[in-house]
Scaffold this motif. Sequence first.
Motif, short mmCIF file in Angstrom:
data_model
loop_
_atom_site.label_atom_id
_atom_site.label_comp_id
_atom_site.label_asym_id
_atom_site.label_seq_id
_atom_site.Cartn_x
_atom_site.Cartn_y
_atom_site.Cartn_z
N PRO A 423 0.83 -1.21 0.00
CA PRO A 423 0.00 0.00 0.00
C PRO A 423 0.86 1.26 0.00
O PRO A 423 1.98 1.28 0.50
N CYS A 424 0.34 2.31 -0.61
CA CYS A 424 1.04 3.59 -0.60
C CYS A 424 1.20 4.05 0.85
O CYS A 424 0.34 3.83 1.70
N HIS A 429 -1.06 8.33 -2.53
CA HIS A 429 -2.14 7.52 -3.07
C HIS A 429 -1.83 7.19 -4.52
O HIS A 429 -0.92 7.75 -5.13
N SER A 430 -2.54 6.22 -5.05
CA SER A 430 -2.46 5.86 -6.47
C SER A 430 -3.86 5.42 -6.90
O SER A 430 -4.81 5.42 -6.11
N PRO A 436 3.39 0.67 -7.79
CA PRO A 436 4.54 1.58 -7.75
C PRO A 436 4.22 3.03 -8.11
O PRO A 436 5.12 3.84 -8.17
N ASN A 437 2.99 3.35 -8.42
CA ASN A 437 2.67 4.69 -8.92
C ASN A 437 2.07 5.59 -7.85
O ASN A 437 1.12 6.33 -8.11
N CYS A 438 2.61 5.49 -6.64
CA CYS A 438 2.08 6.30 -5.55
C CYS A 438 2.54 7.75 -5.70
O CYS A 438 3.68 8.02 -6.06
N MET A 439 1.62 8.67 -5.45
CA MET A 439 1.93 10.09 -5.48
C MET A 439 1.44 10.72 -4.18
O MET A 439 0.54 10.20 -3.52
N TYR A 524 2.62 19.46 -5.86
CA TYR A 524 3.97 19.22 -5.40
C TYR A 524 4.82 18.76 -6.58
O TYR A 524 4.35 18.02 -7.46
N ILE A 525 6.11 19.18 -6.59
CA ILE A 525 7.01 18.80 -7.68
C ILE A 525 8.30 18.24 -7.11
O ILE A 525 8.68 18.54 -5.98
#
Length: 555
Positions: A423-424, A429-430, A436-439, A524-525
């Motif tokens: 889990p993220c 979250h994704s 693997p695509n958690c942001m 966010y960046i």
Amino acid sequence: MKVSLGMLFLCVVVIQLLCVDAVFRRRRRRRRRSCPVVNCVWSNWQAWSACSVTCGNAGTQTRTRGVETSASGGGSACSGSATDSRSCSGQAIINCSWNTWQGWSPCSVSCGSGGTQTRTRCVETAEYCGGTTCSEPSEQQRSCSGYSPVNCVWGDWQEWTACSVTCGSGGTQTRTRCVETSEYCGGTTCSEPSEQQRSCSGESINCVWGDWQEWSSCSVTCGNGTQTRIRIVMTPESCGGMTCNGLSEQQKTCENQNNCVCSQGCMRGTASSGSCVDCPFPYTGSCCEQLIDDNPCTAHIDVNQPWRSINYVADAGNLICYTGLIDYWYRFTGAGGGEMPTECVKTGRCSVLKPIWLFGNHPSPQEGIVTRKVCTSESTNGDDNCCTDTRTINIKKCNGYYVYKLFQPPNCNEGFCAGKEVPCSQGKHSSNGYTPNCMHNPPVNPISPTLETSLGDTEYICRFNVQHYSNMSYTVKWYAEGDNRNSFAFSAVHGNSVTLGTQQLRSVFGSGITLITCTLAAEYINTDGTAMSEPSVVSKSNAVAMNLPSNGSKK
């Protein structure tokens, strides 16, 4: 008789000296009569000195003593000598003795004759006190010879390599050989070549079918059903060879009138006239006692259990005991991942005490259904006890995923593993909540911007009062009557306003009054400027009327 004054003075002095001496004598006699009598006393003898000779028996040793108390008051003096001596002997005579000979040194030449070898010995005990010396030599030599000449010997030729071309002529093949024994001591060298070549041509290869497999059992136990059999390509065509004609699967009808009445009742589905209907997937047959035998890419059971990921680590109190598997095809669809691991899995992973992993590679689509070994792991370090029990399963590669024909493990503490995602983490979250695509979650919605004009309505300024951070970017977009103009989007990393000129507006709007608005969103960046999160909810400004000249052209 006349006496001179000098003589008279001298006489007076002599008389006075005699009187003083008499007085001193009386005093000394009185003192002698008052002192005690003390006799002389010797101290103890000191230790004997070393013998005066180191060898032989003609040596002497001495010792001394001193006066500890001197005689006084008329006491007796110390009698005897202050020194004493005695005869002594040195050590006995020791003759020199040799140690044993060391081993012979290597021959001084490695090839041919004329060499020498030496060996040495050392004195073990040196002579002493006149003993005999070791007069024999401490080194010996002898003649020796090196190796005889050895000729070079080739090993056998290796197999010819594959032809350099797979189709047509003009190819080459090579083979090599290695020196098995190198020349030595002047032997002959291997002067022949170590590689050979020959010409070759590629060949066209025709496709070859494998044999038909056995017919499957009838799809129903009561009534008319179907049977299928399949075959696979054993050798694909190449170099212009003929393709495999015909089908890879055949079907035929079958009839089964046995057991048309469910003797044990309808265990699955709905009972109807002695048989079962509405069988739950994947069961079929008149009594719902059979499993559907169809293409496993379409006929399989989805397993949506993310805890089967190898990165799910469970302690003893949170282990899962799952007993819902049957001997059928499954597809892992959980967010933890859809492929079984092909390396050793440590105990406690996949939420079970003894994880089951795939020993071998996954098949390609061309291989069809394959059989692979699976291992039950009891390893604590990923190296030992990785395969304490083995069984076999079937696997097939479908369009973008694999299906596995599994079984229910005999022990509750065993379980199949699939995937490696988790889990993220908190604050990320994704789309499915897993790596693997958690942001990161988007920033808090910024305050609404303010739109105003300046320079006689020739500029439109979108102002926003925000705090800037190195890991955050703000995006401003312009709208006309609610229509987004993406060509005027700005990512404002610094500053608190964005300006849009009338000349830019003329390129997209015609004449007349149009309501202009701007929006502000934050995200966010990363350090390289790529997005770390999704954009926040958009904040919209107030609307400002724009009056473009009539000569403005609409594009």
